[in-house]
Write an enzyme that holds these catalytic residues in place. Structure first.
Site, mmCIF file in Angstrom:
data_model
loop_
_atom_site.group_PDB
_atom_site.id
_atom_site.type_symbol
_atom_site.label_atom_id
_atom_site.label_comp_id
_atom_site.label_asym_id
_atom_site.label_seq_id
_atom_site.Cartn_x
_atom_site.Cartn_y
_atom_site.Cartn_z
ATOM 1 C CG ASP A 1 -23.713 -41.835 29.392
ATOM 2 O OD1 ASP A 1 -23.323 -41.846 28.216
ATOM 3 O OD2 ASP A 1 -23.187 -42.521 30.303
ATOM 4 C CG HIS B 1 -13.294 -40.307 32.756
ATOM 5 N ND1 HIS B 1 -14.433 -41.082 32.758
ATOM 6 C CD2 HIS B 1 -12.369 -41.002 33.455
ATOM 7 C CE1 HIS B 1 -14.203 -42.200 33.430
ATOM 8 N NE2 HIS B 1 -12.954 -42.170 33.866
ATOM 9 C CG HIS C 1 -20.544 -45.132 29.641
ATOM 10 N ND1 HIS C 1 -20.743 -43.769 29.686
ATOM 11 C CD2 HIS C 1 -19.209 -45.311 29.447
ATOM 12 C CE1 HIS C 1 -19.578 -43.161 29.516
ATOM 13 N NE2 HIS C 1 -18.641 -44.067 29.369
#
Lengths: 551, 551
Positions: free
Chosen positions: A191, A72, A364
């Site tokens: 994350d 990404h 996510h």
């Protein structure tokens, strides 16, 4: 002094995007990710934003390698700006390296040392042994990195979610993470993007059934817009099209580029019998066509936006079209996305969008998935990354609720060196950090002063006052002339312009000879008097630029 | 020609905000609402946006009255700009009129004929009989208007939701709507804001329990930010404060103004024993204080934003504060709101926000409530209003699903006159319509040209080239001087500036005497050459302004 490792977050802290983390031990530094982000509304005219990596450039001889978690933009987008200067090898999985290669080619950068790695393959870089571990995410080939260092094992999760039913059947390497946890992890960086959301993210496979229903009902063309890097989504759309007897074409520059990269390494399966070029669409009936395009964020000049506004050379939206926005608006893009949806409806399309249709899922981890990762890894120390401040803070609180000591959780600052030993983590000094603004070919040449001027100009425009003065005699030879842009429509404001000229003239008339010959003070006085006059008259504060020409 | 009525939507169509609808029969026009909206991101420097009501101004002698459904800015905000010109009476319920009065006072407008009306009171204006019917909404005193006209009854719902357990116990007048439906409604215009949401909105009372829990847990100050016009919300916060032994103060200009208006007419009950001035807060312990403030949308200069950034004269956020954002971000405000939340977390506050906390509820009907309204009213014709295009379209589809003929549903255009008879609705001609931009004291003087210049200046800044030329001899006397703003940081770009000067000098050197004396062509050439040079060098396109001074 005890052995210690430094963790230096250079991006992805207090922000979503431009992820970049440096890991330093003695004379060795490795980097994880080097991404870009998009300018916020105050960064007028800026194209993209990349991390300040001065610290790495200053310690170039220490920097040994760049490891990339996935392909990404917020993880690879800054590479073209820095890789030649750093001149280090890059490691990533096949799709990641394919995308980096294609990006470097666009920037005319050759000769970069690119290395394809596979999950569980161990790469030794001086004192570090780096092991990629497969995760689920919205792009294939995403990995976390477990790094064996002289002080202990650390884990950087990269972006991840837990998808038990991924489209390609390759479930993330839970056993790998479990093994790592058993062996003992000193520090985890993880994350935090979705930490505000309870529960689990939906599997990418759930999108399939909802897309199928749309394909089942559509009577005309199907035009789907999604993130071009979500190869699994593209595959699902292509597979449904094949099943329902539709030909498929791609539109939009990044869609064409990325699908080609993915197809070349066989991660996107394109049946040549159904793929067509967009120039051929008129050879097929509407109900035999699927068009996959960019524009799910309402970006100017993207495929779908041009189709909706009638500016696309091959496709215009017509009644009967089914348009699917298979993506959520990224925060900040809502207005652009809704403007696009309104335009599509106006053209008569049936528009499928929003969470109700369940045609998108996040990449996510939500709270329960984060808990799973924490429970598998059980790190001694924890640094939440990839998030704005509230995400990092909430992720820290989540770890605390799972039983971690508060002292072992560090909410990081950008550019801070965190010093890790076997039994402690401490704040070190700060290194240079922040945002480097890219505007056209300029990298970092637009700073605060320029942005402040752009902001000022954008709000109330500009008044220029020009005078020509005799250097020897100190008298006015020409002017004052008044020119304005972005303030009022000049043709309809002659009276106001005349009054401004009078204000300036009166400053000139009242000036002494000395003032006329050394006109810095006069400039200030013109600025002050005009500002006062205009604010009283209009309640606006344009930028005022007095210019003196000397003869 | 048969009797006919004209419905003319002048705002609230293809947009959320600046609601305004004119209803015309023969020589009589009445207006429903006259609101403002906020500029979108392209309207640089604009303060507010109001509807173009040229049609009403041109037909001033026909315009008889303004009826206002409720006191929100998007329904009353344009009144100060137009009411003196129109010189007509204004009708609204007590709080609505109170808020209009306070607004007019801020604009130094006196002598407006303001009339307080009560639900079910019939007001005759020439051929119209207007009856307010009470609805639920996020502000008290909200009404729909049923209007008896020579062609039949029409209903304008205004903004509404269906709240069976409102905070003040005054349930909306369902019987009134049912009666109206029984009598027969020719045309309904109805709020479409929440048509994308299935189900029902939550009752305002549901917020109470969740607020109570926050009050129960908070150990320091409680700082709540919400819409100042949501008087019921303010009341709930005050009541909880009283129960938990906390003093209450207001902060923020609109909070102070609106709470005063509401308290004066006893719609907000302020116990003098618990209300304090913000200057007194240091006399009380933190756990004995509630501060109610503006800023729930992250607006610059609002109370909470100043508290979070340390710029408020009485309050700075400290660890231990509980900050409650009792409002949802209005689309487009997300980034500002999240920036505020991050800042609050950084200051150590415990921040309660987002849908999970259930500390806010919408004021607009969701799908099931809209269905209830349609089923009660059963209008012959229907015009969805108050929404962007997709909302209007989806509301039309909802009516169709409930059994209405497609031909009887009109998705309206702004400024179109819709001609209504007892058995038909047809498109008439267009009247002037659109957005009037207010910038400082200027109303409508900023148009496309000025906005285009502001946009251009904001993106790449400005280059000014000044030359002084002898009129008689056609020779250069001074310059070329180069001045730039918002382009590059001039002090660090001397080389580039020198090169620009050379480009201009070469245009001058190559000019003929005739060109020097009639320099329009030279201006164009300077612009062209500099543009090409700068784009090649920087990939930027600043505005280029050549200025010639003649002596």
């Amino acid at each position: 002094m005890a052995k210690n490792l430094k963790i230096i977050p250079l991006g992805g802290i207090d922000e979503i995007g431009k992820n970049c983390t440096a890991i330093e031990y003695g004379k060795n530094i490795i980097i994880i990710d080097m991404g870009l982000t998009f300018p916020d509304e105050e960064m007028l005219g800026i194209d993209i934003v990349i991390p300040d990596i001065s610290y790495l450039e200053e310690n170039k001889e220490k920097v040994k390698a760049l490891f990339v978690t996935h392909g990404h933009e917020d993880h690879i987008g800054a590479i073209p700006y820095y890789i030649e200067g750093l001149n280090i090898p890059v490691y990533g999985t096949e799709l990641t390296i394919g995308l980096i290669e294609s990006k470097l080619k666009e920037h005319n950068i050759n000769g970069t040392n690119l290395n394809i790695i596979t999950p569980r393959q161990k790469i030794k870089i001086d004192c570090f042994i780096v092991e990629p571990i497969q995760v689920s995410h919205s792009i294939q080939g995403s990995v976390a990195f477990a790094i064996d260092t002289p002080v202990g094992k650390i884990l950087h999760t990269g972006d991840f979610k837990v998808d038990f039913t991924p489209v390609d059947g390759q479930v993330m390497d839970l056993a790998g993470f479990a093994k790592l946890g058993e062996e003992g992890v000193l520090l985890m960086l993880a994350d935090s993007t979705n930490v505000e959301r309870p529960g689990y993210t939906q599997s990418e496979s759930t999108v399939s059934g909802n897309l199928e229903e749309i394909f089942h009902e559509a009577e005309g063309r199907i035009i789907v817009s999604t993130f071009s890097s979500n190869i699994h989504r593209l595959q699902q759309i292509i597979d449904h099209s094949e099943f329902f007897g539709r030909k498929v074409c791609f539109a939009g520059r990044s869609m064409l580029r990325i699908s080609e990269v993915a197809a070349n390494i066989n991660q996107l399966k394109l049946n040549p019998n159904i793929m067509i070029d967009i120039s051929q669409i008129n050879n097929y009936a509407n109900n035999k066509l699927t068009i996959i395009t960019t524009g799910s964020q309402g970006e100017n000049m993207s495929g779908l936006v041009r189709m909706a506004s009638g500016n696309h050379s091959h496709v215009s939206i017509v009644p009967g079209d089914t348009v699917v926005l298979s993506a959520s608006p990224i925060p900040g893009n809502e207005k652009l996305v809704y403007r696009l949806i309104n335009q599509l409806f106006k053209k008569g399309a049936d528009v499928k969008y929003g969470s109700l249709e369940d045609i998108h899922t996040s990449g996510h981890a939500c709270q329960e998935e984060l808990k799973l990762m924490h429970s598998l890894i059980k790190p001694k120390f924890f640094i939440p990354v990839h998030g704005e401040y509230r995400h990092l803070k909430l992720h820290g609180q989540l770890a605390e609720k799972l039983g971690m000591d508060k002292e072992n959780i560090v909410i990081p600052e950008l550019g801070r060196r965190y010093i890790l030993t076997e039994d402690s983590i401490k704040q070190g000094n700060m290194v240079p950090n922040g945002a480097v603004l890219v505007d056209g070919l300029g990298i970092g040449d637009v700073g605060e002063v320029v942005l402040r001027d752009r902001k000022h100009l954008s709000q109330d425009g500009l008044i220029i006052v020009v005078l020509t003065i005799s250097k020897s005699e100190g008298i006015l030879l020409a002017g004052p002339d008044i020119i304005s842009r972005g303030f009022v429509y000049m043709k309809e404001s002659e009276e106001l312009i005349d009054q401004m000229r009078e204000v300036v003239q009166s400053v000139v008339d009242n000036a002494s000879l000395k003032e006329m010959m050394q006109w810095q003070d006069m400039k200030a006085k013109i600025r002050k008097d005009l500002k006062k006059f205009l604010y009283g008259k209009t309640r606006r504060k344009p930028m005022i630029l007095p210019i003196f020409m000397e003869i």
